[in-house]
Design an enzyme around this catalytic site. Structure first.
Site, mmCIF file in Angstrom:
data_model
loop_
_atom_site.group_PDB
_atom_site.id
_atom_site.type_symbol
_atom_site.label_atom_id
_atom_site.label_comp_id
_atom_site.label_asym_id
_atom_site.label_seq_id
_atom_site.Cartn_x
_atom_site.Cartn_y
_atom_site.Cartn_z
ATOM 1 C CE LYS A 183 -3.564 -2.521 -0.372
ATOM 2 N NZ LYS A 183 -4.500 -3.117 0.552
HETATM 3 C C1 LIG Z 1 -5.541 -4.222 0.754
HETATM 4 C C2 LIG Z 1 -6.992 -3.954 0.888
HETATM 5 C C3 LIG Z 1 -7.690 -4.209 2.086
HETATM 6 C C4 LIG Z 1 -7.106 -4.985 3.232
HETATM 7 O O1 LIG Z 1 -5.986 -4.422 3.820
HETATM 8 P P1 LIG Z 1 -5.165 -5.251 4.915
HETATM 9 O O2 LIG Z 1 -4.382 -4.199 5.639
HETATM 10 O O3 LIG Z 1 -4.308 -6.224 4.182
HETATM 11 O O4 LIG Z 1 -6.151 -5.923 5.804
HETATM 12 C C5 LIG Z 1 -8.999 -3.818 2.178
HETATM 13 N N1 LIG Z 1 -9.621 -3.220 1.152
HETATM 14 C C6 LIG Z 1 -9.004 -2.978 -0.021
HETATM 15 C C7 LIG Z 1 -9.759 -2.292 -1.107
HETATM 16 C C8 LIG Z 1 -7.680 -3.358 -0.195
HETATM 17 O O5 LIG Z 1 -7.073 -3.148 -1.379
#
Ligand SMILES: *Cc1c(COP(=O)(O)O)cnc(C)c1O
Length: 380
Positions: A183
Site C-alpha cells: 500500500k
Molecule cells: C488491501 C486492501 C484491504 C485490506 O488491507 P489489509 O491491511 O491487508 O487488511 C482492504 N480493502 C481494499 C480495497 C484493499 O485493497
C-alpha cells in the site's frame, strides 16, 4: 533482456530501518509510546479527532462495523469491484454484503444504484476509494443520511487523498486505512481507524485488545494497576511498536511518496496510446493517492488482457488485476441476487490490468512500460 520491473516495491530507506531497530532496542515491543506517537501524527495528518492503530485494514473495517453495532441479518452495501476484505468483515457478523455495481469512469461504487439495493435491513455503506481516488462521497453521504445508514470508508488505497478539499479519513462515520506491504504507507502489516466520534473511538480502543477496559501500556507502567475489566469478548488487533515506528517514518515522507506516484500517473497518461487504451477518469474536485494505475484495453487492441499480461511478464514487466469482481467468487455468489448482473464491473474486469506504480520507479522504467505496451497493443 533489461532489468525486470516489479509490480510494486516499497520505499524503504535507512531511516525506516533505523526506526525499527531503535524500537526493538527500546525493549517496548507492543502498545507502547511508539504506537501512541504514530496515532497522534496520523490523526493530525488526516485532520480527524481520533486515530486507532491496528494490525490491518481488515481489522479496522471489522472494528468499525462492531462500533456501529452491526447485527446478524443486517445488510451492508459494498462495491462489486473490491478486495475480499471489504465484504468478508460483513460476514463475520452473520450480516449480508450486498454488492453494488461500479461507475465505468472511476470504478468506484455507483451512488445511483444504492436505491435499488436498499431494504429495511440495510445498516451501512462501505465505499472503496478505488485505486486511490475518492468515491462520490457527497452523493453517498446524502443517501446514507436520508435512510439512517452509517458510512465506513475503505481507504486502503486512499492515503493521502482529498475530496472537495477535505482529507480522506475525516469525512465518513469511520475510515479504515491499510499499511500492508503493497500500500501507499507500509509497516508490513498494519492499519488505522479514524473517526470524529468519541463513542466509536472508545469502543474500538477496547475491542482491539480483548475487550479490556485499560490499555496495556497503562497497566504496565508504575502508575498503573494490575486491575482490568473485560467488558466484551474482543479481538487481538493491536499494532506493535516496531511497526508503529516504521509507520511514523513513512508518514513523514508520505507526501514525497505520493508526489512520486502522481508523477508516474501523469507520465502514463501522457505516454500510453489512447487509441488503444482507456484510463480511469481523474476528477478535478478530488486528489488521488495514485495507489494503482489501471488501464482498460479498447476493442481495437491487437491482443486481449490475458495475452498482454503474459507478453509483458515475458519482457520483465510485472502487472496485476484489481480486482476479480467479488460476485464472481465462489464464497460470494450466494450473496448475489437473482436479478443482479453487474455489467460495468464484469465488463471492466475482462479488459483491465494494473501497471507498476511505486515511489522510486524511474522515468526510464515508466517510459519502458508505456512504450512496450504501445507496441504490443498496436500489434506490430
Ligand atoms: C488491501 C486492501 C484491504 C485490506 O488491507 P489489509 O491491511 O491487508 O487488511 C482492504 N480493502 C481494499 C480495497 C484493499 O485493497
Amino acid at each position: 533482456m533489461s532489468e525486470p520491473i516489479p509490480f510494486h516495491k516499497a520505499l524503504i530507506e535507512e531511516e525506516d530501518v533505523q526506526a525499527v531497530a531503535d524500537a526493538v532496542r527500546s525493549g517496548w515491543l507492543t502498545m507502547g509510546p511508539g504506537v501512541l506517537s504514530f496515532e497522534e501524527a496520523f490523526k493530525a495528518r488526516v485532520d480527524t479527532s481520533y486515530g486507532l492503530a491496528v494490525n490491518s485494514c481488515t481489522a479496522a473495517l471489522h472494528l468499525s462495523l462492531d462500533a456501529i453495532g452491526l447485527q446478524a441479518g443486517d445488510e451492508v452495501l459494498v462495491p462489486a469491484m473490491t478486495f475480499a476484505a471489504t465484504a468478508e468483515v460483513v460476514c463475520y457478523f452473520g450480516a449480508k454484503p450486498v454488492f453494488i455495481d461500479i461507475q465505468a469512469t472511476t470504478q468506484c461504487m455507483d451512488p445511483d444504484l444504492l436505491e435499488t439495493a436498499l431494504t429495511s435491513k440495510t445498516k451501512a455503506i462501505i465505499p472503496v476509494h478505488y485505486a486511490g481516488q475518492p468515491a462520490d462521497m457527497d452523493e453517498i453521504i446524502a443517501f446514507a443520511d436520508k435512510h439512517g445508514l452509517k458510512v465506513i470508508e475503505d481507504a486502503a488505497h486512499a492515503l493521502p487523498a482529498t475530496y472537495k478539499g477535505r482529507d480522506i479519513g475525516s469525512i465518513g462515520d469511520l475510515t479504515a486505512f491499510s499499511f500492508y506491504a503493497t500500500k501507499t504507507l507500509v509497516t508490513g502489516e498494519g492499519g488505522m481507524v479514524t473517526t470524529n466520534r468519541q463513542e466509536y473511538a472508545d469502543r474500538i480502543k477496547i475491542m482491539r485488545l480483548h475487550g479490556m477496559s485499560k490499555d496495556a501500556w497503562k497497566r504496565n507502567t508504575s502508575q498503573g494497576s494490575w486491575f482490568y475489566e473485560v467488558v466484551a469478548p474482543g479481538f487481538k488487533y493491536n499494532m506493535t511498536d516496531p511497526a508503529a515506528a516504521m509507520g511514523r517514518v513513512q508518514l513523514a515522507k508520505l507526501d514525497r511518496m505520493a508526489d512520486m506516484r502522481r508523477k508516474i500517473d501523469r507520465a502514463y497518461r501522457a505516454q500510453l496510446d489512447c487509441h488503444f487504451i482507456d484510463f480511469l477518469e481523474a476528477k478535478t474536485d478530488r486528489t488521488s493517492a495514485a495507489h494503482l494505475f489501471v488501464i482498460k484495453l479498447k476493442p481495437s487492441c491487437a491482443l486481449d488482457r490475458n495475452q498482454l499480461i503474459e507478453k509483458l511478464a515475458g519482457l520483465g514487466i510485472m502487472t496485476s488485476v484489481h480486482f476479480i469482481p467479488l460476485p464472481l467468487q465462489p464464497a460470494y455468489k450466494p450473496f448475489v441476487g437473482a436479478a443482479q448482473t453487474f455489467p460495468v464491473a464484469l465488463g471492466a474486469y475482462e479488459r483491465m490490468l494494473s501497471l507498476p506504480i511505486w515511489p522510486g520507479m524511474t522515468e526510464g522504467m515508466v517510459e519502458r512500460v508505456a512504450q512496450t505496451i504501445n507496441e504490443l497493443v498496436k500489434g506490430d
